[in-house]
Design a protein around this motif. Structure first.
Motif, PDB file in Angstrom:
ATOM      1  N   ASP A   9       0.813  -1.219   0.000  1.00  0.00           N
ATOM      2  CA  ASP A   9       0.000   0.000   0.000  1.00  0.00           C
ATOM      3  C   ASP A   9       0.849   1.274   0.000  1.00  0.00           C
ATOM      4  N   GLN A  10       2.126   1.137  -0.310  1.00  0.00           N
ATOM      5  CA  GLN A  10       3.007   2.304  -0.220  1.00  0.00           C
ATOM      6  C   GLN A  10       2.571   3.427  -1.152  1.00  0.00           C
ATOM      7  N   LYS A  11       2.219   3.100  -2.395  1.00  0.00           N
ATOM      8  CA  LYS A  11       1.868   4.139  -3.369  1.00  0.00           C
ATOM      9  C   LYS A  11       0.605   4.892  -2.945  1.00  0.00           C
ATOM     10  N   ILE A  12      -0.419   4.169  -2.516  1.00  0.00           N
ATOM     11  CA  ILE A  12      -1.656   4.863  -2.149  1.00  0.00           C
ATOM     12  C   ILE A  12      -1.449   5.700  -0.891  1.00  0.00           C
ATOM     13  N   MET A  13      -0.657   5.206   0.046  1.00  0.00           N
ATOM     14  CA  MET A  13      -0.438   5.976   1.268  1.00  0.00           C
ATOM     15  C   MET A  13       0.459   7.182   0.993  1.00  0.00           C
ATOM     16  N   ASP A  14       1.417   7.035   0.087  1.00  0.00           N
ATOM     17  CA  ASP A  14       2.233   8.199  -0.311  1.00  0.00           C
ATOM     18  C   ASP A  14       1.344   9.273  -0.934  1.00  0.00           C
ATOM     19  N   SER A  15       0.422   8.833  -1.789  1.00  0.00           N
ATOM     20  CA  SER A  15      -0.480   9.782  -2.435  1.00  0.00           C
ATOM     21  C   SER A  15      -1.402  10.435  -1.411  1.00  0.00           C
ATOM     22  N   ALA A  16      -1.921   9.636  -0.479  1.00  0.00           N
ATOM     23  CA  ALA A  16      -2.818  10.173   0.540  1.00  0.00           C
ATOM     24  C   ALA A  16      -2.100  11.219   1.390  1.00  0.00           C
ATOM     25  N   ASN A  17      -0.882  10.935   1.774  1.00  0.00           N
ATOM     26  CA  ASN A  17      -0.129  11.892   2.579  1.00  0.00           C
ATOM     27  C   ASN A  17       0.221  13.142   1.780  1.00  0.00           C
ATOM     28  N   ALA A  18       0.426  12.973   0.470  1.00  0.00           N
ATOM     29  CA  ALA A  18       0.729  14.121  -0.379  1.00  0.00           C
ATOM     30  C   ALA A  18      -0.475  15.058  -0.496  1.00  0.00           C
ATOM     31  N   LEU A  19      -1.665  14.525  -0.269  1.00  0.00           N
ATOM     32  CA  LEU A  19      -2.878  15.345  -0.381  1.00  0.00           C
ATOM     33  C   LEU A  19      -3.093  16.263   0.820  1.00  0.00           C
ATOM     34  N   ILE A  20      -2.401  15.997   1.911  1.00  0.00           N
ATOM     35  CA  ILE A  20      -2.621  16.776   3.134  1.00  0.00           C
ATOM     36  C   ILE A  20      -2.396  18.261   2.884  1.00  0.00           C
ATOM     37  N   LYS A  21      -1.348  18.589   2.159  1.00  0.00           N
ATOM     38  CA  LYS A  21      -1.002  20.003   1.983  1.00  0.00           C
ATOM     39  C   LYS A  21      -2.030  20.766   1.151  1.00  0.00           C
ATOM     40  N   PHE A  22      -2.856  20.046   0.384  1.00  0.00           N
ATOM     41  CA  PHE A  22      -3.857  20.719  -0.442  1.00  0.00           C
ATOM     42  C   PHE A  22      -5.141  21.014   0.331  1.00  0.00           C
TER      43      PHE A  22
END
Length: 602
Positions: A340-353
């Motif tokens: 699940d690394q890719k989806i969790m990386d993407s989810a965490n990247a969304l925080i700043k938006f």
């Protein structure tokens, strides 16, 4: 004596089961309704046995008479007519003249041979045949939902204002029907329907369980109450086998009568012995002990509203000029495997938006991905972004769905997108079977009931898909209204690319506002990133219209960044053209390139 007068002073004892008793006597797998034309003497004999056992009410042998079981219309009419005639003849044979004949109508499947049935037309067709035979009393029994039957009851009353109509629900031992609706909700609807004279329960459970559920229900004072339980729970693995005890059955039914029931009898597994046991007991009209207050659940105060747009009020990015005050949700697809690394990386990247929600599909296209609810739980607890799992009807029956929703709630999930679900791919259907216990509207009704019974302090907020590009938009608008009635508070669409689709979406929003001022519309957006990506979406994703002009804006020799800029420009154009009427945007970003939001919403 007119039946209403009879019920004011006496308890009406109905017959027992016809179908299971017929199968027991004649050891046949054929529909017992066919005996109306092939073995009428058998039908007359069973009716007579019930009358001789003390029954004052007969149900016609027509429970399964519908187009799903009789494809030949003339045969269907004949079977219904003969069923009515035999029952009427049997009722006239008793000396005191107090036997009442009820036209018996069971549920009709919504889909027959892959075709959706016009239920209203089919039910009224059956009723018309019965009315022509002189039937004035009607029993709709073993139903899972009342929405399809109430209009039919209205039709019968318009045809004959003196008709007597009883509608009975079938539930499990916890009070829920196969449609996932608690019978409490159904009884409340029936209580407010002027065309319905009596309401109650039949089938599904034995007398003790039925007594318990009846004690939890609220009946209006002007409705008669019916109770026709099974002999017991079915046992064995071959067919419907019941090991009930007639004496015990009658004792439990007597207690139901003492609670205030007006019509009692038996369903599956009962035979004339059960009815005789009831009739031989001293029973008299009892003061009603059932609850009288309707809509008790409405008095429960909601403490919270955990909808993601409420949470968004605290979002520091909500006033960002590029967002124009719109709510933003982003779809992240759960992985096919255990990484699940890719989806969790993407989810965490969304925080700043500062987005307002992350949606997670439920194995779209019938191909297994990590569970949407479990992934939603992880995304929420790691990022604190409200998670909105898709929950589809394809893979689970109502027991599993209720269990799943309870587990999701316990783990903090308060938002969901309810969808019917994509079918299993054709090549996989030999090994994998879809469930589809019901469609998205049915599942919404389940969740609506759970919100009232279980989650009223902090309800789950759920939305639905809106297929604005259906060939017949009127059908989709009708579906939208049903979804709103079932509690949907927001709608998400497939990606929008063309002016034609924007116009259709605007028409949907106009209709939505007529139905509900609170329902929110999320316009689907997808920033295409390359010529290959655009061609794939255009040709292989059903329900998405990508115009040739947009595909031709890409070329094979573009750099990665050049392709992304074309997609970004296209999305911004759609946002600009929809800003005046949509409530938010629902991003589906190819290959989880969530960094593209930097150029779109900042």
């Amino acid at each position: 004596m007119q039946i209403r007068e009879y019920l004011q002073n006496k308890v009406l004892i109905a017959d027992g089961a016809f179908g299971t008793y017929y199968a027991q006597k004649y050891d046949t797998n054929e529909l017992p309704e066919k005996a109306n034309i092939y073995y009428p003497e058998r039908v007359m004999q069973i009716h007579t046995e019930y009358l001789n056992s003390g029954a004052k009410m007969l149900r016609t042998n027509t429970f399964a008479c519908n187009k799903a079981n009789f494809s030949n219309k003339e045969e269907l009419i004949l079977v219904i007519r003969r069923g009515c005639e035999i029952a009427i003849e049997a009722a006239k044979s008793i000396s005191d003249g107090d036997a009442y004949v009820f036209g018996d109508i069971g549920p009709i499947p919504r889909v027959v041979s892959d075709k959706e049935i016009d239920l209203y037309t089919d039910y009224t067709f059956i009723a018309d045949v019965m009315i022509k035979c002189g039937i004035t009393h009607f029993m709709f029994e073993t139903f899972a939902d009342v929405d399809e039957i109430i209009p039919v009851a209205d039709y019968i009353k318009q045809t004959d204002e003196n008709a007597f109509i009883c509608i009975q629900m079938c539930s499990n031992q916890h009070g829920y029907t196969t449609a996932g609706i608690h019978v409490r909700k159904a009884v409340e609807k029936l209580s407010f329907c002027k065309s319905v004279d009596a309401a109650g329960l039949n089938c599904g459970i034995g007398p003790s369980s039925m007594k318990k559920i009846l004690n939890e229900l609220s009946f209006s004072k002007d409705k008669f109450i019916s109770a026709l339980p099974n002999a017991s729970f079915p046992v064995g693995s071959r067919g419907m086998v019941f090991n009930g005890n007639p004496g015990y059955f009658a004792e439990q039914v007597k207690e139901i009568i003492e609670m205030g029931a007006d019509i009692v009898g038996g369903c599956c597994g009962t035979d004339p012995r059960y009815i005789r046991e009831i009739s031989e007991r001293k029973i008299s009209k009892a003061s009603r002990m059932f609850k009288q207050t309707l809509n008790e659940s409405s008095s429960k105060e909601r403490i919270k509203d955990s909808s993601f747009w409420k949470v968004a009020k605290k979002n520091t990015h909500i006033g960002n000029e590029k967002r124009r005050g719109k709510l933003i949700t982003v779809e992240l697809a759960p992985p096919f495997g255990a990484d699940d690394q890719k989806i969790m990386d993407s989810a965490n990247a969304l925080i700043k938006f500062g987005i307002d929600g992350v949606t997670l599909p439920d194995s779209p296209s019938g191909r297994t991905r990590a569970d949407s609810i479990l992934m939603a739980n992880k995304v929420y607890y790691e990022t604190k972004i409200p998670a909105i799992p898709h929950i589809c009807c394809r893979d689970r029956n109502v027991i599993s769905l209720r269990s799943t929703i309870l587990g999701a709630y316990i783990n903090g999930i308060r938002n969901a997108l309810i969808i019917t679900g994509d079918p299993v791919p054709t090549l996989m259907r030999q090994d994998i079977k879809s469930v589809f216990n019901f469609d998205s509207v049915g599942l919404m009704k389940v969740l609506q009931q759970m919100n009232e019974d279980e989650f009223y302090k902090d309800p789950i907020v759920y939305g639905a898909a809106l297929s604005y590009n259906r060939p017949n938009l009127e059908i989709e608008l009708s579906r939208m209204e049903k979804k709103i009635d079932a509690g949907a508070s927001f709608f998400m669409t497939q990606p929008v690319f063309s002016k034609e689709d924007i116009d259709r979406l605007y028409a949907c929003k106009q209709q939505m506002e007529k139905i509900s001022k609170d329902a929110k519309l999320f316009c689907g957006l997808m920033p295409l990133v390359s010529y290959k990506n655009a061609r794939f979406i255009q040709n292989e994703m059903s329900g998405i219209n990508v115009p040739d002009s947009l595909v031709n804006s890409f070329s094979d020799d573009m750099t990665r960044r050049e392709g992304e800029l074309v997609g970004i420009s296209s999305v911004k154009k759609v946002m600009d053209e929809t800003k005046d009427f949509v409530d938010g945007y629902y991003f589906s970003i190819p290959f989880n390139r969530v960094y593209l939001l930097e150029d779109i919403i900042g």
